[in-house]
Design a protein around this motif. Structure first.
Motif, PDB file in Angstrom:
ATOM      1  N   TRP A 139       0.010   2.656   4.503  1.00 40.10           N
ATOM      2  CA  TRP A 139       1.054   2.582   3.478  1.00 40.10           C
ATOM      3  C   TRP A 139       2.084   3.697   3.631  1.00 40.10           C
ATOM      4  CZ3 TRP A 139       1.253  -1.218  -0.341  1.00 40.10           C
ATOM      5  CH2 TRP A 139       0.144  -2.049  -0.399  1.00 40.10           C
ATOM      6  N   GLY A 140       3.347   3.346   3.423  1.00 41.86           N
ATOM      7  CA  GLY A 140       4.384   4.350   3.277  1.00 41.86           C
ATOM      8  C   GLY A 140       4.311   4.929   1.870  1.00 41.86           C
ATOM      9  N   ALA A 141       5.035   6.026   1.655  1.00 44.39           N
ATOM     10  CA  ALA A 141       5.015   6.697   0.358  1.00 44.39           C
ATOM     11  C   ALA A 141       5.842   5.959  -0.689  1.00 44.39           C
ATOM     12  CB  ALA A 141       5.505   8.131   0.494  1.00 44.39           C
ATOM     13  N   PHE A 197       3.920  -5.566   5.468  1.00 44.86           N
ATOM     14  CA  PHE A 197       4.066  -6.050   4.096  1.00 44.86           C
ATOM     15  C   PHE A 197       5.089  -5.193   3.357  1.00 44.86           C
ATOM     16  CE2 PHE A 197       0.587  -9.035   3.432  1.00 44.86           C
ATOM     17  CZ  PHE A 197      -0.313  -8.718   4.437  1.00 44.86           C
ATOM     18  N   GLN A 213      -6.383  -2.449   9.100  1.00 40.02           N
ATOM     19  CA  GLN A 213      -6.235  -1.555   7.962  1.00 40.02           C
ATOM     20  C   GLN A 213      -4.764  -1.451   7.617  1.00 40.02           C
ATOM     21  OE1 GLN A 213      -8.231   2.237   8.274  1.00 40.02           O
ATOM     22  NE2 GLN A 213      -6.701   3.244   7.004  1.00 40.02           N
ATOM     23  N   LEU A 214      -4.470  -1.462   6.314  1.00 36.20           N
ATOM     24  CA  LEU A 214      -3.095  -1.302   5.860  1.00 36.20           C
ATOM     25  C   LEU A 214      -2.744   0.178   5.814  1.00 36.20           C
ATOM     26  CD1 LEU A 214      -2.342  -3.796   2.942  1.00 36.20           C
ATOM     27  CD2 LEU A 214      -1.107  -3.549   5.069  1.00 36.20           C
ATOM     28  N   TYR A 224       5.811  -4.411  -0.765  1.00 35.99           N
ATOM     29  CA  TYR A 224       5.321  -4.561  -2.126  1.00 35.99           C
ATOM     30  C   TYR A 224       6.305  -3.893  -3.083  1.00 35.99           C
ATOM     31  CZ  TYR A 224       0.618  -6.221  -0.927  1.00 35.99           C
ATOM     32  OH  TYR A 224      -0.453  -6.969  -0.488  1.00 35.99           O
ATOM     33  N   VAL A 246      -0.110  -3.327   9.023  1.00 43.04           N
ATOM     34  CA  VAL A 246      -1.496  -3.640   9.370  1.00 43.04           C
ATOM     35  C   VAL A 246      -1.736  -3.171  10.803  1.00 43.04           C
ATOM     36  CG1 VAL A 246      -3.251  -5.438   9.504  1.00 43.04           C
ATOM     37  CG2 VAL A 246      -1.332  -5.692   7.913  1.00 43.04           C
ATOM     38  N   TYR A 280       5.767 -10.719   3.846  1.00 39.91           N
ATOM     39  CA  TYR A 280       4.922 -10.400   4.998  1.00 39.91           C
ATOM     40  C   TYR A 280       5.659 -10.852   6.251  1.00 39.91           C
ATOM     41  CZ  TYR A 280       1.066 -10.785   8.382  1.00 39.91           C
ATOM     42  OH  TYR A 280       0.260 -10.676   9.487  1.00 39.91           O
ATOM     43  N   GLU A 340       2.544   0.428 -13.186  1.00 38.95           N
ATOM     44  CA  GLU A 340       1.922  -0.873 -12.920  1.00 38.95           C
ATOM     45  C   GLU A 340       1.372  -0.923 -11.502  1.00 38.95           C
ATOM     46  OE1 GLU A 340       5.087  -3.268 -15.784  1.00 38.95           O
ATOM     47  OE2 GLU A 340       4.539  -4.095 -13.834  1.00 38.95           O
ATOM     48  N   ALA A 341       0.586  -1.968 -11.212  1.00 33.76           N
ATOM     49  CA  ALA A 341       0.037  -2.154  -9.870  1.00 33.76           C
ATOM     50  C   ALA A 341       1.097  -2.771  -8.954  1.00 33.76           C
ATOM     51  CB  ALA A 341      -1.192  -3.060  -9.933  1.00 33.76           C
ATOM     52  N   PRO A 342       1.002  -2.531  -7.657  1.00 35.99           N
ATOM     53  CA  PRO A 342       1.934  -3.156  -6.708  1.00 35.99           C
ATOM     54  C   PRO A 342       1.780  -4.673  -6.693  1.00 35.99           C
ATOM     55  CG  PRO A 342       0.738  -1.330  -5.695  1.00 35.99           C
ATOM     56  CD  PRO A 342       0.056  -1.624  -6.992  1.00 35.99           C
ATOM     57  N   PHE A 366       2.981  -8.231  -4.361  1.00 35.07           N
ATOM     58  CA  PHE A 366       3.413  -8.675  -3.046  1.00 35.07           C
ATOM     59  C   PHE A 366       4.832  -9.221  -3.067  1.00 35.07           C
ATOM     60  CE2 PHE A 366       3.099 -10.624   1.046  1.00 35.07           C
ATOM     61  CZ  PHE A 366       3.691 -11.881   0.934  1.00 35.07           C
ATOM     62  N   GLN A 397       6.471  -2.009  -6.880  1.00 35.32           N
ATOM     63  CA  GLN A 397       5.643  -1.384  -7.891  1.00 35.32           C
ATOM     64  C   GLN A 397       6.505  -0.802  -8.994  1.00 35.32           C
ATOM     65  OE1 GLN A 397       3.119   1.949  -6.712  1.00 35.32           O
ATOM     66  NE2 GLN A 397       1.638   1.471  -8.313  1.00 35.32           N
TER      67      GLN A 397
END
Lengths: 113, 109
Positions: free
Chosen positions: B99-101, B33, B96-97, B35, B91, B48, B41-43, B45, B37
Motif C-alpha cells: 500500500w501507498g501512504a 488497485f 501481497q498488497l 481505493y 499486488v 483494478y 471510514e474504511a477504504p 474499492f 477512503q
C-alpha cells in the motif's frame, strides 16, 4: 449480502494488557487481511490468512498474532500493549489468494492508555 | 525494498479534473488497485488494473504503464463528496498488497 464485520467497534486497554479483535469475512471469502492504520497515516499490513493458514505477515513484532478459524473468521491478538499500538485496526476479506479486490470492515478503534 | 509513492496532498476545485499519480517499485507485479477512503471510514474499492492502458468507470478512470511502474487515477467533474484519501496498492509476486501512504484530496468550492 452482509459485508465484513468487526468487533468490537471500540476497545480501550491499558499498557501491558492484551487485546483481541475479531473479524467475519464476506460469505464465500477465504482470505482475511489485517491492517493497522495510525491516525493520519497509511495502511500498514499486519497479517494475511487464507484457508486457515498464515500466508504472510508484515513488519510487526511477534506480540501481534492471529488465527483463522474453519469458518474463515479471524482473530487478531495483541499482547503486552504499548501506547503506540493505539490505532484503527482494519480487517479485509477477498475471494482467495489471487489479486481479488479486498473488501474492508468498519474497523476496531483500539486505544491504549 | 518495495516502495509505492504518491503525493501527500492535492487540492482541486469543484467541477474540475484532477490526476493523482502513483509510482511503484515492487518485487513482481500482479495488478494495481485504487481505493478511496473518507476520513474515519474504511477504504472502498475504485479500480483494478493489470494490463497497460486506461480503464474508465464513470467519472473515475485509472491508467497503468507496467514498463514505467506508473499509474494514475483521474477524477472528472469533481464533487465535494470526492474529498477523501486515495490509496494506491500493488499486488506483488507473493500476492501481497503493498500500500501507498495515500493522497489526501481536498475539493474547494
Amino acid at each position: 449480502e452482509a459485508g465484513v464485520t468487526q468487533s468490537p467497534t471500540h476497545l480501550i486497554k491499558t499498557r501491558g494488557q492484551q487485546a483481541t479483535l475479531r473479524c467475519s469475512p464476506i460469505s464465500g471469502h477465504t482470505s482475511v487481511y489485517w491492517y493497522q492504520q495510525a491516525l493520519g497515516l497509511g495502511l500498514q499490513f499486519l497479517l494475511w490468512y487464507d484457508e486457515g493458514e498464515e500466508r504472510n505477515r508484515g513488519n510487526f513484532p511477534p506480540r501481534f498474532s492471529g488465527r483463522q478459524f474453519p469458518n474463515y473468521s479471524s482473530e487478531l491478538n495483541v499482547n503486552a500493549l504499548e501506547l503506540e499500538d493505539s490505532a484503527l485496526y482494519l480487517c479485509a476479506s477477498s475471494l482467495g489468494r489471487e489479486p481479488y479486490e479486498q473488501y474492508f470492515g468498519p474497523g476496531t478503534r483500539l486505544t491504549v492508555t | 525494498g518495495q516502495n509505492i509513492d504518491q503525493p501527500t496532498e492535492m487540492t482541486a476545485t469543484e467541477g474540475a479534473i484532477v490526476q493523482i499519480n502513483c509510482t511503484y517499485q515492487t518485487s513482481g507485479f500482479n495488478g494495481l488497485f485504487w481505493y478511496q477512503q473518507h476520513a474515519g471510514e474504511a477504504p472502498t474499492f475504485l479500480s483494478y488494473n493489470v494490463l497497460d492502458g486506461l480503464e474508465e468507470k464513470g467519472r473515475f478512470s485509472s491508467f497503468l504503464s507496467r514498463s514505467k511502474g506508473y499509474s494514475y487515477l483521474l477524477l472528472k467533474e469533481l464533487q465535494m463528496k470526492d474529498s477523501a484519501s486515495y490509496l494506491c496498492a500493488v499486488v506483488d509476486s507473493n500476492y501481497q498488497l503493498i500500500w501507498g501512504a495515500g493522497t489526501k484530496l481536498i475539493i474547494k468550492p
